[in-house]
Write a protein that holds these residues in place. Structure first.
Motif, mmCIF file in Angstrom:
data_model
loop_
_atom_site.group_PDB
_atom_site.id
_atom_site.type_symbol
_atom_site.label_atom_id
_atom_site.label_comp_id
_atom_site.label_asym_id
_atom_site.label_seq_id
_atom_site.Cartn_x
_atom_site.Cartn_y
_atom_site.Cartn_z
ATOM 1 N N LYS A 2 0.832 -1.206 0.000
ATOM 2 C CA LYS A 2 0.000 0.000 0.000
ATOM 3 C C LYS A 2 0.866 1.256 0.000
ATOM 4 C CE LYS A 2 -3.485 2.387 2.766
ATOM 5 N NZ LYS A 2 -4.390 2.313 3.918
ATOM 6 N N LEU A 6 0.862 3.981 -3.106
ATOM 7 C CA LEU A 6 0.354 5.325 -2.838
ATOM 8 C C LEU A 6 1.441 6.375 -3.005
ATOM 9 C CD1 LEU A 6 -2.001 4.667 0.188
ATOM 10 C CD2 LEU A 6 -2.559 4.860 -2.233
ATOM 11 N N ARG A 65 -0.875 2.712 -12.808
ATOM 12 C CA ARG A 65 -2.046 2.583 -11.927
ATOM 13 C C ARG A 65 -2.991 1.492 -12.441
ATOM 14 N NH1 ARG A 65 -4.636 6.689 -8.892
ATOM 15 N NH2 ARG A 65 -3.720 8.319 -10.193
ATOM 16 N N MET A 72 -3.950 -3.383 -6.069
ATOM 17 C CA MET A 72 -4.550 -2.414 -5.148
ATOM 18 C C MET A 72 -5.820 -2.995 -4.525
ATOM 19 S SD MET A 72 -4.087 1.390 -6.763
ATOM 20 C CE MET A 72 -4.768 1.065 -8.389
ATOM 21 N N SER A 75 -4.825 -5.449 -1.915
ATOM 22 C CA SER A 75 -4.272 -4.742 -0.763
ATOM 23 C C SER A 75 -5.400 -4.238 0.133
ATOM 24 C CB SER A 75 -3.403 -3.575 -1.235
ATOM 25 O OG SER A 75 -2.906 -2.844 -0.147
ATOM 26 N N TYR A 76 -6.423 -3.664 -0.484
ATOM 27 C CA TYR A 76 -7.572 -3.186 0.289
ATOM 28 C C TYR A 76 -8.299 -4.346 0.961
ATOM 29 C CZ TYR A 76 -12.160 -1.424 1.486
ATOM 30 O OH TYR A 76 -13.305 -1.114 2.164
ATOM 31 N N ASP A 405 -8.921 7.895 2.774
ATOM 32 C CA ASP A 405 -8.125 6.699 2.516
ATOM 33 C C ASP A 405 -7.597 6.770 1.080
ATOM 34 O OD1 ASP A 405 -7.243 4.081 1.803
ATOM 35 O OD2 ASP A 405 -8.380 3.259 3.479
ATOM 36 N N LEU A 407 -5.829 4.748 -0.651
ATOM 37 C CA LEU A 407 -5.964 3.528 -1.446
ATOM 38 C C LEU A 407 -7.353 3.448 -2.074
ATOM 39 C CD1 LEU A 407 -4.653 0.906 -2.392
ATOM 40 C CD2 LEU A 407 -5.530 -0.197 -0.332
ATOM 41 N N SER A 410 -7.594 5.838 -4.961
ATOM 42 C CA SER A 410 -6.895 5.361 -6.155
ATOM 43 C C SER A 410 -7.685 4.263 -6.854
ATOM 44 C CB SER A 410 -5.509 4.847 -5.768
ATOM 45 O OG SER A 410 -4.678 4.729 -6.889
#
Length: 526
Positions: A2, A6, A65, A72, A75-76, A405, A407, A410
């Motif tokens: 993360k 970021l 991205r 991502m 990760s979340y 947040d 993340l 994004s």
């Protein structure tokens, strides 16, 4: 994971990322996730690592991205302890039934919403009657559940108001109440309810009954080719009619013309005189057009205030002449509402079909580009796609993301940027706190506005932002999706009271969030 992603994506003005850094990043993740037996991350990082092994050129930020998007997501999901993630491909489920619940008991509302959405349906909720009625008109639910005992305006009054609009539509309407006496039940049925469910609710029976109502709605919608309000053909019959339209052109060696017609400033009619008057205008406009065209021409309600006409054996010049006469005649019609009166105009785009290999989608899209040209050139006019060099013109949808947040910001930027809507250009902007958002001029930008708002943030709380947004946007509609903490009943109640169109509790499933955003946007633009 993360922190590194970021650092790349949040720093404004950063230069493209060296390929070796991306390779080292993925190599490190692969090794660590394998050691920790994080199988999903290990599999994904291995796949991504293989794709970058031979790359030498730097990575532009937006390209990187998108490339790391699945990482991502994971990760979340891992951060939220949602470990059952296996998304080889993301699927947006947007055509699920939409159910509206109106109940001032926030505990029941949250409970029913969770249970209904566990069945794969989408649910929008309201605690206040007036907001609920507006939401019904804007969101076009497939089923509506109304509590009888609402404050300020009873559930029966809500049902009456909705029935004024939907007496020509089939939308299952279900009344709920702790009062289950015979008189209450009979009143509900007499006023147009399709079912009555007493409280406390047997949730298993409740879900089965809702499922049966949705199935009846689905069968009804599939079988009906006449639009209930305007009494002209609906868009379900358009493809079959277009096929015959093309066949007739081939048989007679003639041309045909497609026209898309849209009432000008129709939203102002609904806002000023109410949706019942808006329905009256649509019905009269449809009948006016039907009487103005030949028996060989076919009229369809395409959606909202848009109509399509297939003109058989008619050139572009002939259709333009007919539509101009119709425009002149219709603009002279006066509608009366109480002591007030008003008139309307329409705009149209036309496209003459000269080849049999032009499919319906192409024909509609081309005529639609001419319609948007007519709108941009001042409305109350007809434009042709055949003679003009048309630069595609699209409505703008401004999507604003306010969440502390990074993340989530994004992920949402990537998710929404990838969404595609006909004749709609999506403009996405993210803000890390409410102060940054409110101090911007975002809400003054032309176009439609959709706001994704975190409920709990530093500096300014999400609910306070929502209140200010509704005050600032009094001249234009802003649709709001709140992201809120699970079991925060007071926050949900306040969010709905202050004008949120829907809420989603954290932690959420990314695929579910995508589907919900897509569905809300489609409902607000149809």
């Amino acid at each position: 994971m993360k922190d590194q992603m970021l650092n790349w994506f949040e720093n404004k003005g950063i230069q493209p990322i060296e390929s070796i850094k991306v390779y080292e990043f993925l190599h490190s993740i692969k090794g660590t996730s394998g050691t920790l037996e994080l199988d999903v991350i290990y599999t994904l990082s291995s796949k991504l690592l293989h794709k970058v092994e031979n790359r030498t050129e730097p990575w532009p930020i937006e390209e990187l991205r998108e490339f790391l998007y699945e990482l991502m997501e994971l990760s979340y999901d891992y951060e939220q302890f949602t470990l059952n993630v296996s998304k080889a491909a993301r699927e947006r489920v947007v055509n699920v039934p939409l159910i509206q619940i109106i109940d001032d008991d926030i505990s029941i509302l949250i409970y029913l919403k969770d249970k209904l959405e566990s069945k794969g349906w989408m649910v929008v909720a309201s605690t206040e009657a007036d907001k609920a009625i507006d939401q019904y008109y804007n969101m076009h639910p497939d089923c509506i559940i109304i509590d009888v005992n609402l404050p300020q305006k009873s559930g029966f009054e809500v049902l009456y108001d909705i029935q004024q609009h939907s007496n020509r539509f089939f939308v299952p309407k279900i009344m709920c109440s702790i009062k289950k006496d015979r008189a209450t039940r009979l009143s509900a049925y007499k006023m147009g309810a399709d079912d009555f469910i007493s409280k406390p609710i047997d949730i298993e029976e409740f879900l089965i009954r809702i499922e049966r109502h949705l199935e009846r709605k689905r069968i009804f919608d599939q079988s009906v080719i006449i639009d209930e309000l305007t009494q002209v053909y609906n868009r379900k019959f358009l493809q079959d009619s277009y096929n015959r339209f093309i066949s007739e052109m081939a048989r007679t060696n003639t041309v045909g013309t497609v026209a898309i017609i849209d009432l000008d400033y129709f939203k102002k009619i609904n806002d000023t005189y109410g949706h019942v008057m808006g329905d009256k205008v649509l019905a009269e406009f449809a009948q006016y057009m039907k009487k103005s065209i030949r028996n060989t021409d076919t009229l369809f309600r395409y959606g909202g205030e848009e109509f399509v006409i297939l003109f058989q054996r008619a050139t572009e010049a002939e259709v333009k002449e007919v539509l101009n006469r119709m425009l002149e005649g219709f603009s002279n019609i006066v509608f009366n509402e109480g002591e007030k009166s008003f008139s309307l105009t329409f705009s149209a785009g036309i496209y003459s079909i000269e080849h049999q290999n032009i499919d319906l989608q192409t024909a509609i899209k081309t005529a639609d580009e001419a319609l948007y040209l007519a709108k941009n050139n001042g409305r109350a006019r007809i434009e042709s796609a055949n003679k003009m060099q048309i630069a595609p013109t699209k409505k703008i949808l401004n999507v604003s993301i306010v969440d502390d947040d990074a993340l989530i910001r994004s992920i949402l930027i990537t998710t929404i940027s990838e969404m595609s809507f006909d004749n709609l250009a999506v403009n996405v902007q993210a803000y890390e706190d409410g102060l940054q958002f409110l101090s911007s001029d975002r809400l003054t930008h032309p176009g439609l506005h959709f706001l994704i708002l975190d409920g709990v943030m530093p500096v300014i709380d999400g609910l306070e932002i929502l209140q200010q947004v509704k005050q600032l946007s009094s001249k234009q509609e802003v649709h709001v999706l709140m992201l809120t903490g699970r079991k925060s009943k007071s926050d949900i109640a306040q969010a709905l009271k202050f004008g949120a169109d829907d809420y989603l509790t954290k932690p959420f499933n990314i695929t579910e969030l995508e589907a919900r955003i897509m569905r809300l946007i489609k409902r607000m633009i149809q």
